[in-house]
Motif scaffolding. Structure first.
Motif, PDB file in Angstrom:
ATOM      1  N   PRO A 128       1.797  -0.352  19.444  1.00 23.50           N
ATOM      2  CA  PRO A 128       2.680   0.792  19.190  1.00 23.50           C
ATOM      3  C   PRO A 128       4.106   0.532  19.637  1.00 23.50           C
ATOM      4  N   MET A 129       4.271  -0.364  20.626  1.00 21.89           N
ATOM      5  CA  MET A 129       5.615  -0.701  21.089  1.00 21.89           C
ATOM      6  C   MET A 129       6.434  -1.386  20.000  1.00 21.89           C
ATOM      7  N   MET A 130       5.757  -2.123  19.121  1.00 23.13           N
ATOM      8  CA  MET A 130       6.494  -2.820  18.075  1.00 23.13           C
ATOM      9  C   MET A 130       7.182  -1.845  17.130  1.00 23.13           C
ATOM     10  N   SER A 131       6.496  -0.767  16.755  1.00 25.20           N
ATOM     11  CA  SER A 131       7.142   0.201  15.862  1.00 25.20           C
ATOM     12  C   SER A 131       8.277   0.919  16.587  1.00 25.20           C
ATOM     13  N   MET A 132       8.076   1.205  17.883  1.00 23.31           N
ATOM     14  CA  MET A 132       9.135   1.860  18.658  1.00 23.31           C
ATOM     15  C   MET A 132      10.338   0.943  18.826  1.00 23.31           C
ATOM     16  N   PHE A 133      10.071  -0.296  19.247  1.00 22.89           N
ATOM     17  CA  PHE A 133      11.158  -1.233  19.509  1.00 22.89           C
ATOM     18  C   PHE A 133      11.919  -1.580  18.234  1.00 22.89           C
ATOM     19  N   GLU A 134      11.203  -1.819  17.148  1.00 25.73           N
ATOM     20  CA  GLU A 134      11.872  -2.130  15.883  1.00 25.73           C
ATOM     21  C   GLU A 134      12.758  -0.966  15.438  1.00 25.73           C
ATOM     22  N   THR A 135      12.285   0.255  15.672  1.00 20.52           N
ATOM     23  CA  THR A 135      13.081   1.428  15.299  1.00 20.52           C
ATOM     24  C   THR A 135      14.367   1.504  16.111  1.00 20.52           C
ATOM     25  N   VAL A 136      14.276   1.295  17.419  1.00 23.67           N
ATOM     26  CA  VAL A 136      15.475   1.296  18.255  1.00 23.67           C
ATOM     27  C   VAL A 136      16.412   0.167  17.834  1.00 23.67           C
ATOM     28  N   ALA A 137      15.851  -1.021  17.611  1.00 24.17           N
ATOM     29  CA  ALA A 137      16.671  -2.186  17.273  1.00 24.17           C
ATOM     30  C   ALA A 137      17.438  -2.002  15.973  1.00 24.17           C
ATOM     31  N   THR A 138      16.877  -1.251  15.037  1.00 22.53           N
ATOM     32  CA  THR A 138      17.524  -1.098  13.735  1.00 22.53           C
ATOM     33  C   THR A 138      18.340   0.194  13.615  1.00 22.53           C
ATOM     34  N   SER A 139      17.957   1.249  14.345  1.00 22.61           N
ATOM     35  CA  SER A 139      18.654   2.535  14.182  1.00 22.61           C
ATOM     36  C   SER A 139      19.653   2.817  15.297  1.00 22.61           C
ATOM     37  N   THR A 140      19.365   2.382  16.526  1.00 19.21           N
ATOM     38  CA  THR A 140      20.302   2.575  17.650  1.00 19.21           C
ATOM     39  C   THR A 140      20.380   1.276  18.458  1.00 19.21           C
ATOM     40  N   PRO A 141      20.874   0.195  17.839  1.00 19.33           N
ATOM     41  CA  PRO A 141      20.859  -1.113  18.507  1.00 19.33           C
ATOM     42  C   PRO A 141      21.729  -1.179  19.747  1.00 19.33           C
ATOM     43  N   GLU A 142      22.615  -0.201  19.925  1.00 23.87           N
ATOM     44  CA  GLU A 142      23.459  -0.189  21.115  1.00 23.87           C
ATOM     45  C   GLU A 142      22.750   0.451  22.314  1.00 23.87           C
ATOM     46  N   ARG A 143      21.561   0.991  22.109  1.00 28.47           N
ATOM     47  CA  ARG A 143      20.838   1.661  23.196  1.00 28.47           C
ATOM     48  C   ARG A 143      20.351   0.638  24.226  1.00 28.47           C
ATOM     49  N   PRO A 144      20.633   0.837  25.517  1.00 33.25           N
ATOM     50  CA  PRO A 144      20.124  -0.086  26.535  1.00 33.25           C
ATOM     51  C   PRO A 144      18.589  -0.111  26.510  1.00 33.25           C
ATOM     52  N   THR A 145      18.024  -1.299  26.270  1.00 33.71           N
ATOM     53  CA  THR A 145      16.587  -1.409  26.000  1.00 33.71           C
ATOM     54  C   THR A 145      15.984  -2.570  26.773  1.00 33.71           C
ATOM     55  N   THR A 146      14.834  -2.308  27.371  1.00 32.63           N
ATOM     56  CA  THR A 146      14.060  -3.343  28.051  1.00 32.63           C
ATOM     57  C   THR A 146      12.679  -3.414  27.427  1.00 32.63           C
ATOM     58  N   PHE A 147      12.197  -4.640  27.212  1.00 35.99           N
ATOM     59  CA  PHE A 147      10.831  -4.840  26.710  1.00 35.99           C
ATOM     60  C   PHE A 147      10.129  -5.779  27.694  1.00 35.99           C
ATOM     61  N   LEU A 148       9.141  -5.243  28.411  1.00 37.04           N
ATOM     62  CA  LEU A 148       8.330  -6.042  29.327  1.00 37.04           C
ATOM     63  C   LEU A 148       6.912  -6.097  28.788  1.00 37.04           C
TER      64      LEU A 148
END
Length: 242
Positions: A128-148
């Motif tokens: 489920p993280m992949m759909s969330m992360f891909e969405t952030v990366a493509t729609s709000t790429p400036e959002r501070p994001t961490t993936f552990l």
């Protein structure tokens, strides 16, 4: 629950234990839009099994108009879920049909936020993280994001190249994987280094992983209202941080 016929248009091995299935409606219609983090139900009749079987699988890519993707871990033979996962891995091929329900689920990304966000997954909890992360990366790429992500070893680590590709295009993105057999586990020190407790954290994985991560997120000062989680496995009561 309403099911619709889909065809497997592509089958792709993501790791030693996880395989992705790309699914499109047989009637060539579009699929429903879904919120990142949701899942679909898959219904199968397996030769030799007396009952039709239904399993839930997270949608593992951002919402697309014409297809779903699920990414399935092959479970052990003695696991009740193993019957379906092994059949999908070994028998279902491109061109085969399966029955799929509409997306559902409440473990979902709040896409309206631009504050810091952390995705923390263990094992197949990465899906489920992949759909969330891909969405952030493509729609709000400036959002501070961490993936552990915590994986048993490199062979069982899915989506590494995909995550790196997105991270490289984002301005404030950090990505780290901890391998149990090499590095141990994601600890409080890891969270202190990479996670902003004033933001939100989405957590998914097996129960022991979940209990540890949620306890340590609380210990670094993250409020419960900012910790969003889903168990991959039986849900249990989470202890207090003390």
């Amino acid at each position: 629950m309403y099911f619709k016929d889909f065809v497997v248009v592509r089958k792709e091995k993501e790791s030693q234990v996880i395989t992705s299935f790309y699914l499109k409606p047989v009637d060539q219609s579009n699929v429903p839009a879904y919120i990142p983090g949701q899942y679909i139900s898959l219904r199968l009749s397996i030769p030799g099994e007396p009952y039709t079987m239904i399993r839930q699988y997270s949608l593992s890519q951002a919402s697309k108009p014409d297809e779903f993707r699920i990414s399935v871990k092959r479970e052990a033979d003695n696991d009740p879920n193993g019957v379906v996962s092994i059949y999908l891995h070994e028998k279902i091929q491109e061109g085969d049909r399966v029955e799929i329900s509409a997306p559902a689920g409440v473990f979902v990304l709040d896409s309206s936020k631009t504050t810091p966000v952390a995705f923390i997954s263990g094992g197949v909890g990465i899906t489920p993280m992949m759909s969330m992360f891909e969405t952030v990366a493509t729609s709000t790429p400036e959002r501070p994001t961490t993936f552990l992500h915590g994986a048993r070893n490199r062979l069982q680590h899915a989506f590494d190249e995909d995550i790196r590709s997105y991270t490289d295009r984002m301005e404030y993105a950090y990505y780290k994987t901890i391998y149990d057999e090499e590095d141990g586990f994601i600890t409080r020190r890891t969270l202190e280094e990479y996670v902003d407790p004033s933001g939100d954290a989405y957590v998914c994985g097996p129960p022991p992983f979940m209990v540890s991560i949620i306890r340590e997120l609380r210990n670094i000062g993250m409020d419960d209202s900012r910790i969003h989680f889903e168990f991959f496995g039986p849900a249990i009561d989470l202890p207090d941080s003390n």
